[in-house]
Design a protein around this motif. Structure first.
Motif, PDB file in Angstrom:
ATOM      1  N   TYR A   4      14.365 -63.760   5.035  1.00 45.06           N
ATOM      2  CA  TYR A   4      14.751 -64.261   3.710  1.00 45.06           C
ATOM      3  C   TYR A   4      15.328 -65.663   3.835  1.00 45.06           C
ATOM      4  CZ  TYR A   4      14.328 -59.371   2.384  1.00 45.06           C
ATOM      5  OH  TYR A   4      13.861 -58.098   2.165  1.00 45.06           O
ATOM      6  N   GLU A   7      21.099 -65.927   2.111  1.00 47.46           N
ATOM      7  CA  GLU A   7      21.929 -64.784   2.476  1.00 47.46           C
ATOM      8  C   GLU A   7      21.708 -63.632   1.498  1.00 47.46           C
ATOM      9  OE1 GLU A   7      25.894 -66.381   2.458  1.00 47.46           O
ATOM     10  OE2 GLU A   7      25.722 -67.051   4.521  1.00 47.46           O
ATOM     11  N   ASN A   8      22.081 -62.431   1.921  1.00 51.73           N
ATOM     12  CA  ASN A   8      21.980 -61.222   1.096  1.00 51.73           C
ATOM     13  C   ASN A   8      20.568 -60.986   0.564  1.00 51.73           C
ATOM     14  OD1 ASN A   8      24.713 -60.293   1.305  1.00 51.73           O
ATOM     15  ND2 ASN A   8      25.256 -62.088   0.082  1.00 51.73           N
ATOM     16  N   PHE A   9      19.580 -61.311   1.402  1.00 57.27           N
ATOM     17  CA  PHE A   9      18.167 -61.051   1.098  1.00 57.27           C
ATOM     18  C   PHE A   9      17.691 -61.777  -0.153  1.00 57.27           C
ATOM     19  CE2 PHE A   9      19.970 -56.998   2.906  1.00 57.27           C
ATOM     20  CZ  PHE A   9      19.647 -57.311   4.215  1.00 57.27           C
ATOM     21  N   SER A  34      18.906 -64.581   6.322  1.00 57.44           N
ATOM     22  CA  SER A  34      19.110 -63.136   6.442  1.00 57.44           C
ATOM     23  C   SER A  34      17.778 -62.486   6.786  1.00 57.44           C
ATOM     24  CB  SER A  34      19.690 -62.554   5.149  1.00 57.44           C
ATOM     25  OG  SER A  34      18.859 -62.777   4.039  1.00 57.44           O
ATOM     26  N   CYS A  35      17.856 -61.256   7.298  1.00 54.39           N
ATOM     27  CA  CYS A  35      16.627 -60.538   7.631  1.00 54.39           C
ATOM     28  C   CYS A  35      16.881 -59.042   7.663  1.00 54.39           C
ATOM     29  CB  CYS A  35      16.041 -61.019   8.952  1.00 54.39           C
ATOM     30  SG  CYS A  35      16.939 -60.496  10.415  1.00 54.39           S
ATOM     31  N   HIS A  36      15.787 -58.306   7.603  1.00 53.91           N
ATOM     32  CA  HIS A  36      15.815 -56.849   7.712  1.00 53.91           C
ATOM     33  C   HIS A  36      14.790 -56.472   8.778  1.00 53.91           C
ATOM     34  CE1 HIS A  36      15.062 -52.675   5.725  1.00 53.91           C
ATOM     35  NE2 HIS A  36      15.694 -52.579   6.865  1.00 53.91           N
ATOM     36  N   GLU A  61      19.909 -54.216   9.099  1.00 54.42           N
ATOM     37  CA  GLU A  61      19.999 -55.238   8.059  1.00 54.42           C
ATOM     38  C   GLU A  61      20.988 -56.308   8.485  1.00 54.42           C
ATOM     39  OE1 GLU A  61      21.028 -53.286   4.391  1.00 54.42           O
ATOM     40  OE2 GLU A  61      18.973 -52.593   4.083  1.00 54.42           O
ATOM     41  N   TYR A  62      20.567 -57.543   8.389  1.00 55.28           N
ATOM     42  CA  TYR A  62      21.397 -58.697   8.737  1.00 55.28           C
ATOM     43  C   TYR A  62      21.531 -59.543   7.475  1.00 55.28           C
ATOM     44  CZ  TYR A  62      20.306 -57.104  13.440  1.00 55.28           C
ATOM     45  OH  TYR A  62      20.168 -56.348  14.577  1.00 55.28           O
ATOM     46  N   ARG A  63      22.575 -59.307   6.704  1.00 57.55           N
ATOM     47  CA  ARG A  63      22.742 -59.920   5.385  1.00 57.55           C
ATOM     48  C   ARG A  63      23.151 -61.387   5.419  1.00 57.55           C
ATOM     49  NH1 ARG A  63      22.576 -56.790   1.105  1.00 57.55           N
ATOM     50  NH2 ARG A  63      22.404 -54.567   1.428  1.00 57.55           N
ATOM     51  N   SER A  64      23.837 -61.801   6.493  1.00 52.46           N
ATOM     52  CA  SER A  64      24.310 -63.182   6.552  1.00 52.46           C
ATOM     53  C   SER A  64      24.483 -63.614   8.003  1.00 52.46           C
ATOM     54  CB  SER A  64      25.644 -63.324   5.819  1.00 52.46           C
ATOM     55  OG  SER A  64      26.184 -64.608   6.022  1.00 52.46           O
ATOM     56  N   GLU A  67      27.928 -65.260   8.463  1.00 47.91           N
ATOM     57  CA  GLU A  67      29.046 -64.334   8.658  1.00 47.91           C
ATOM     58  C   GLU A  67      29.007 -63.656  10.022  1.00 47.91           C
ATOM     59  OE1 GLU A  67      29.251 -61.639   5.350  1.00 47.91           O
ATOM     60  OE2 GLU A  67      29.764 -63.249   3.943  1.00 47.91           O
TER      61      GLU A  67
END
Length: 85
Positions: A4, A7-9, A34-36, A61-64, A67
């Motif tokens: 993505y 951030e946060n997809f 970000s990635c899933h 899931e890697y939202r940020s 962070e």
């Protein structure tokens, strides 16, 4: 793996099933924040053509990335780990 732009997809999303030597060349995507990871294990690199510092990504899931502590890294390529021990 789904990557993505934000951030946060958020932003552009692309699903990858194979190595990508340049997000910019293939998807016109200048940043990945970000990635899933749905399957497999991957290495993400800060420069195109699998160069520079790398980060190991396992399923999850890697939202940020910011962070997670990767504030000054911009991921530009990725490779799936295929070898087994």
């Amino acid at each position: 793996m789904k990557i993505y732009e934000r951030e946060n997809f958020g932003g552009q999303m692309h699903e990858l099933m194979e190595d990508c030597d340049s997000f910019m060349d293939r998807y016109r995507m200048s940043d990945c924040q970000s990635c899933h990871v749905m399957d497999g294990h991957w290495l993400m690199y800060e420069q195109p053509h699998y160069r520079g510092r790398m980060v190991y990504m396992r399923p999850g899931e890697y939202r940020s990335f910011r962070e997670m502590g990767y504030m000054n890294m911009r991921f530009m390529s990725m490779r799936r780990i295929m070898d087994s021990c």
